[in-house]
Design a protein around this motif. Structure first.
Motif, PDB file in Angstrom:
ATOM      1  N   THR A  40       0.833  -1.208   0.000  1.00 35.90           N
ATOM      2  CA  THR A  40       0.000   0.000   0.000  1.00 35.90           C
ATOM      3  C   THR A  40       0.863   1.252   0.000  1.00 35.90           C
ATOM      4  O   THR A  40       0.627   2.190  -0.776  1.00 35.90           O
ATOM      5  CB  THR A  40      -0.933   0.003   1.222  1.00 35.90           C
ATOM      6  OG1 THR A  40      -1.791  -1.145   1.169  1.00 35.90           O
ATOM      7  CG2 THR A  40      -1.776   1.273   1.245  1.00 35.90           C
ATOM      8  N   ASP A  41       1.881   1.289   0.851  1.00 39.00           N
ATOM      9  CA  ASP A  41       2.756   2.465   0.946  1.00 39.00           C
ATOM     10  C   ASP A  41       3.527   2.699  -0.349  1.00 39.00           C
ATOM     11  O   ASP A  41       3.887   3.839  -0.673  1.00 39.00           O
ATOM     12  CB  ASP A  41       3.745   2.298   2.099  1.00 39.00           C
ATOM     13  CG  ASP A  41       3.068   2.367   3.462  1.00 39.00           C
ATOM     14  OD1 ASP A  41       1.887   2.770   3.513  1.00 39.00           O
ATOM     15  OD2 ASP A  41       3.715   2.021   4.473  1.00 39.00           O
ATOM     16  N   CYS A  42       3.777   1.609  -1.081  1.00 37.68           N
ATOM     17  CA  CYS A  42       4.562   1.722  -2.311  1.00 37.68           C
ATOM     18  C   CYS A  42       3.684   1.915  -3.551  1.00 37.68           C
ATOM     19  O   CYS A  42       4.178   2.289  -4.613  1.00 37.68           O
ATOM     20  CB  CYS A  42       5.421   0.459  -2.474  1.00 37.68           C
ATOM     21  SG  CYS A  42       6.697   0.596  -3.731  1.00 37.68           S
ATOM     22  N   GLY A  43       2.383   1.648  -3.397  1.00 40.00           N
ATOM     23  CA  GLY A  43       1.473   1.781  -4.527  1.00 40.00           C
ATOM     24  C   GLY A  43       1.553   0.637  -5.513  1.00 40.00           C
ATOM     25  O   GLY A  43       1.363   0.820  -6.725  1.00 40.00           O
ATOM     26  N   ILE A  44       1.818  -0.562  -4.992  1.00 40.58           N
ATOM     27  CA  ILE A  44       1.883  -1.754  -5.835  1.00 40.58           C
ATOM     28  C   ILE A  44       0.954  -2.816  -5.243  1.00 40.58           C
ATOM     29  O   ILE A  44       0.422  -2.647  -4.145  1.00 40.58           O
ATOM     30  CB  ILE A  44       3.320  -2.318  -5.941  1.00 40.58           C
ATOM     31  CG1 ILE A  44       3.875  -2.635  -4.537  1.00 40.58           C
ATOM     32  CG2 ILE A  44       4.224  -1.342  -6.669  1.00 40.58           C
ATOM     33  CD1 ILE A  44       5.267  -3.237  -4.542  1.00 40.58           C
ATOM     34  N   THR A  45       0.780  -3.921  -5.949  1.00 37.81           N
ATOM     35  CA  THR A  45      -0.087  -4.975  -5.449  1.00 37.81           C
ATOM     36  C   THR A  45       0.638  -5.834  -4.410  1.00 37.81           C
ATOM     37  O   THR A  45       1.879  -5.856  -4.340  1.00 37.81           O
ATOM     38  CB  THR A  45      -0.561  -5.894  -6.588  1.00 37.81           C
ATOM     39  OG1 THR A  45       0.572  -6.621  -7.105  1.00 37.81           O
ATOM     40  CG2 THR A  45      -1.212  -5.090  -7.698  1.00 37.81           C
ATOM     41  N   HIS A  46      -0.136  -6.555  -3.623  1.00 32.66           N
ATOM     42  CA  HIS A  46       0.418  -7.454  -2.620  1.00 32.66           C
ATOM     43  C   HIS A  46       1.310  -8.508  -3.276  1.00 32.66           C
ATOM     44  O   HIS A  46       2.399  -8.821  -2.773  1.00 32.66           O
ATOM     45  CB  HIS A  46      -0.725  -8.122  -1.847  1.00 32.66           C
ATOM     46  CG  HIS A  46      -0.281  -9.023  -0.741  1.00 32.66           C
ATOM     47  ND1 HIS A  46       0.107 -10.336  -0.956  1.00 32.66           N
ATOM     48  CD2 HIS A  46      -0.162  -8.805   0.598  1.00 32.66           C
ATOM     49  CE1 HIS A  46       0.453 -10.879   0.192  1.00 32.66           C
ATOM     50  NE2 HIS A  46       0.299  -9.980   1.152  1.00 32.66           N
ATOM     51  N   ASN A  47       0.852  -9.063  -4.404  1.00 26.83           N
ATOM     52  CA  ASN A  47       1.635 -10.096  -5.092  1.00 26.83           C
ATOM     53  C   ASN A  47       2.952  -9.546  -5.636  1.00 26.83           C
ATOM     54  O   ASN A  47       3.984 -10.233  -5.628  1.00 26.83           O
ATOM     55  CB  ASN A  47       0.825 -10.721  -6.223  1.00 26.83           C
ATOM     56  CG  ASN A  47      -0.266 -11.638  -5.715  1.00 26.83           C
ATOM     57  OD1 ASN A  47      -0.218 -12.100  -4.571  1.00 26.83           O
ATOM     58  ND2 ASN A  47      -1.268 -11.899  -6.542  1.00 26.83           N
ATOM     59  N   THR A  48       2.923  -8.297  -6.098  1.00 24.36           N
ATOM     60  CA  THR A  48       4.162  -7.671  -6.581  1.00 24.36           C
ATOM     61  C   THR A  48       5.142  -7.477  -5.432  1.00 24.36           C
ATOM     62  O   THR A  48       6.340  -7.749  -5.564  1.00 24.36           O
ATOM     63  CB  THR A  48       3.855  -6.326  -7.254  1.00 24.36           C
ATOM     64  OG1 THR A  48       3.024  -6.545  -8.398  1.00 24.36           O
ATOM     65  CG2 THR A  48       5.136  -5.630  -7.699  1.00 24.36           C
ATOM     66  N   ALA A  49       4.635  -7.018  -4.292  1.00 27.66           N
ATOM     67  CA  ALA A  49       5.499  -6.841  -3.113  1.00 27.66           C
ATOM     68  C   ALA A  49       6.115  -8.166  -2.693  1.00 27.66           C
ATOM     69  O   ALA A  49       7.311  -8.239  -2.368  1.00 27.66           O
ATOM     70  CB  ALA A  49       4.695  -6.230  -1.967  1.00 27.66           C
ATOM     71  N   ARG A  50       5.325  -9.227  -2.708  1.00 31.22           N
ATOM     72  CA  ARG A  50       5.840 -10.553  -2.342  1.00 31.22           C
ATOM     73  C   ARG A  50       6.947 -10.989  -3.302  1.00 31.22           C
ATOM     74  O   ARG A  50       7.988 -11.504  -2.895  1.00 31.22           O
ATOM     75  CB  ARG A  50       4.703 -11.572  -2.346  1.00 31.22           C
ATOM     76  CG  ARG A  50       5.134 -12.976  -1.905  1.00 31.22           C
ATOM     77  CD  ARG A  50       3.975 -13.962  -2.074  1.00 31.22           C
ATOM     78  NE  ARG A  50       2.837 -13.583  -1.251  1.00 31.22           N
ATOM     79  CZ  ARG A  50       2.727 -13.874   0.044  1.00 31.22           C
ATOM     80  NH1 ARG A  50       3.694 -14.540   0.648  1.00 31.22           N
ATOM     81  NH2 ARG A  50       1.660 -13.499   0.718  1.00 31.22           N
ATOM     82  N   SER A  51       6.708 -10.759  -4.598  1.00 28.99           N
ATOM     83  CA  SER A  51       7.695 -11.137  -5.609  1.00 28.99           C
ATOM     84  C   SER A  51       8.981 -10.346  -5.448  1.00 28.99           C
ATOM     85  O   SER A  51      10.092 -10.900  -5.513  1.00 28.99           O
ATOM     86  CB  SER A  51       7.112 -10.921  -7.012  1.00 28.99           C
ATOM     87  OG  SER A  51       8.069 -11.148  -8.014  1.00 28.99           O
ATOM     88  N   TRP A  52       8.871  -9.045  -5.212  1.00 24.91           N
ATOM     89  CA  TRP A  52      10.056  -8.202  -5.072  1.00 24.91           C
ATOM     90  C   TRP A  52      10.847  -8.565  -3.813  1.00 24.91           C
ATOM     91  O   TRP A  52      12.076  -8.591  -3.850  1.00 24.91           O
ATOM     92  CB  TRP A  52       9.646  -6.733  -5.059  1.00 24.91           C
ATOM     93  CG  TRP A  52       9.216  -6.225  -6.407  1.00 24.91           C
ATOM     94  CD1 TRP A  52       9.111  -6.942  -7.563  1.00 24.91           C
ATOM     95  CD2 TRP A  52       8.834  -4.884  -6.739  1.00 24.91           C
ATOM     96  NE1 TRP A  52       8.688  -6.145  -8.597  1.00 24.91           N
ATOM     97  CE2 TRP A  52       8.506  -4.865  -8.130  1.00 24.91           C
ATOM     98  CE3 TRP A  52       8.716  -3.709  -6.024  1.00 24.91           C
ATOM     99  CZ2 TRP A  52       8.089  -3.719  -8.787  1.00 24.91           C
ATOM    100  CZ3 TRP A  52       8.298  -2.546  -6.678  1.00 24.91           C
ATOM    101  CH2 TRP A  52       7.984  -2.559  -8.038  1.00 24.91           C
TER     102      TRP A  52
END
Length: 390
Positions: A212-224
């Motif tokens: 949320t803080d980064c403005g990306i999806t949960h799945n994208t955050a997990r991948s990164w």
């Protein structure tokens, strides 16, 4: 060359395996160490386009040049050669023939594990530990200077300062490599993600809040997060499973491997700014936990690191699990040891009973003492507590 702690470990492994594979982040000194150990054997860098093409076009011809063994650098650049390398090793039947290196742990490990199962041992080489920095010509061994600089070898064997080297490293290696793996299109979002991760080092990982803080999806955050971990930028420290009849936190914490990189991503411009920085405690904790991880990797210690936290917020920063015997380690950045430092340790020791041994408090000063059977030691000795009798 500055002597590396892992050198003796690699030499020992080469006596029992045909190859040793050294993985780790870029610029952690893998090539320098491999070439120093195998100074009498040929060296081939598969980053070199001509050499890589030769290895891919004529793998048998390429390996015929390595009858006595060799250093094969950045092996992940030519993964198809690994099957031929397996046959080559089996034909010669000797130990200690090859040292392989690779930066992208993520693809390298699966390829090497499948092709060279039982034929190679693995060593993870991180930036310099404190003991390795002490062997260098470092101008200062003051705590804040070390936290700000971190441990990447180029800062200690070249005439470079962190403010010059670190931005180039982030651009040339971190952003390039990780973006290549993930095919990141939005560089600004990825840069923001890196900075947000740096600000959360030492904290419980909340992927939803991070996304949320980064403005990306949960799945994208997990991948990164996964790729940053497999690229040796950060790691997850998981909660210990012993519940002592208490509700425990189940999410991991994240930590950066290098405080210099962390400081750069936080926008800290010099060591003097650390004295009053609001995240100084987290940076110090990251330094100590990273030192413990480096000790585990460099000496192949048979110990697993966790943390412990219950639903009331009581926490032990590190639980070193020696096969069921648990060493609790509390980390405090303050230089003055006070009673509050011991509260959580004393609580945990009552719960753990006979499974606990050699409790340790690591602080930001130099005082050494034993207090209520708890060993108090300064930050200079952080990694030694895992490798010496407490």
């Amino acid at each position: 060359m500055i002597r590396r702690d892992a050198e003796a470990t690699i030499l020992r492994l080469l006596q029992g395996f045909p190859a040793v594979t050294i993985t780790g982040p870029r610029q952690s000194g893998k090539t320098t160490l491999a070439r120093a150990i195998f100074s009498q054997k040929p060296y081939f860098s598969l980053e070199d386009p001509d050499m890589r093409q030769l290895a891919l076009d004529d793998p048998r011809g390429f390996l015929s040049r390595t009858a006595q063994g060799a250093v094969l650098d950045e092996i992940q650049r030519a993964p198809d050669i690994l099957s031929y390398l397996q046959t080559h090793m089996d034909e010669h039947g000797r130990m200690g023939m090859f040292i392989l290196t690779g930066s992208q742990h993520f693809g390298l490990m699966s390829d090497v594990t499948q092709s060279l199962a039982g034929r190679t041992a693995f060593v993870q080489l991180l930036p310099f530990s404190l003991e390795e920095v002490k062997r260098s010509s470092a101008s200062s061994l003051e705590l804040d200077d070390l936290l700000f600089a971190g441990g990447y070898p180029p800062l200690y064997d070249r005439n470079l300062t962190p403010d010059i080297w670190m931005p180039a490293y982030i651009t040339a290696y971190l952003e390039r490599d990780v973006r290549q793996i993930l095919e990141v299109q939005n560089l600004e979002a990825f840069q923001r993600f890196l900075r947000l991760c740096a600000g959360r080092s030492g904290q419980i990982l909340n992927l939803s809040a991070l996304a949320t803080d980064c403005g990306i999806t949960h799945n994208t955050a997990r991948s990164w997060i996964t790729v940053l971990e497999t690229s040796f930028i950060l790691f997850r420290l998981y909660p210990h499973h012993a519940n002592f009849r208490k509700r425990l936190v189940k999410s991991p914490k994240i930590y950066f491997y290098d405080t210099g990189l962390m400081c750069r991503l936080l926008g800290i411009q010099n060591a003097q700014q650390l004295a009053f920085h609001p995240l100084r405690g987290a940076i110090f904790e990251t330094f100590v936990v990273s030192e413990l991880k480096k000790a585990c990797f460099n000496f192949l210690l048979n110990v697993e690191l966790y943390f412990w936290r219950d639903s009331n917020g009581r926490e032990i920063d590190v639980i070193a699990d020696f096969g069921g015997s648990l060493m609790p380690i509390e980390i405090k950045s303050g230089q003055t040891v006070n009673r509050d430092f011991f509260t959580n340790l004393e609580h945990w020791l009552k719960l753990a009973g006979k499974t606990a041994f050699s409790p340790v408090l690591i602080h930001g000063g130099k005082a050494e003492m034993i207090r209520k059977e708890i060993k108090v030691t300064g930050w200079q000795n952080a990694a030694r507590i895992l490798t010496t009798d407490s």
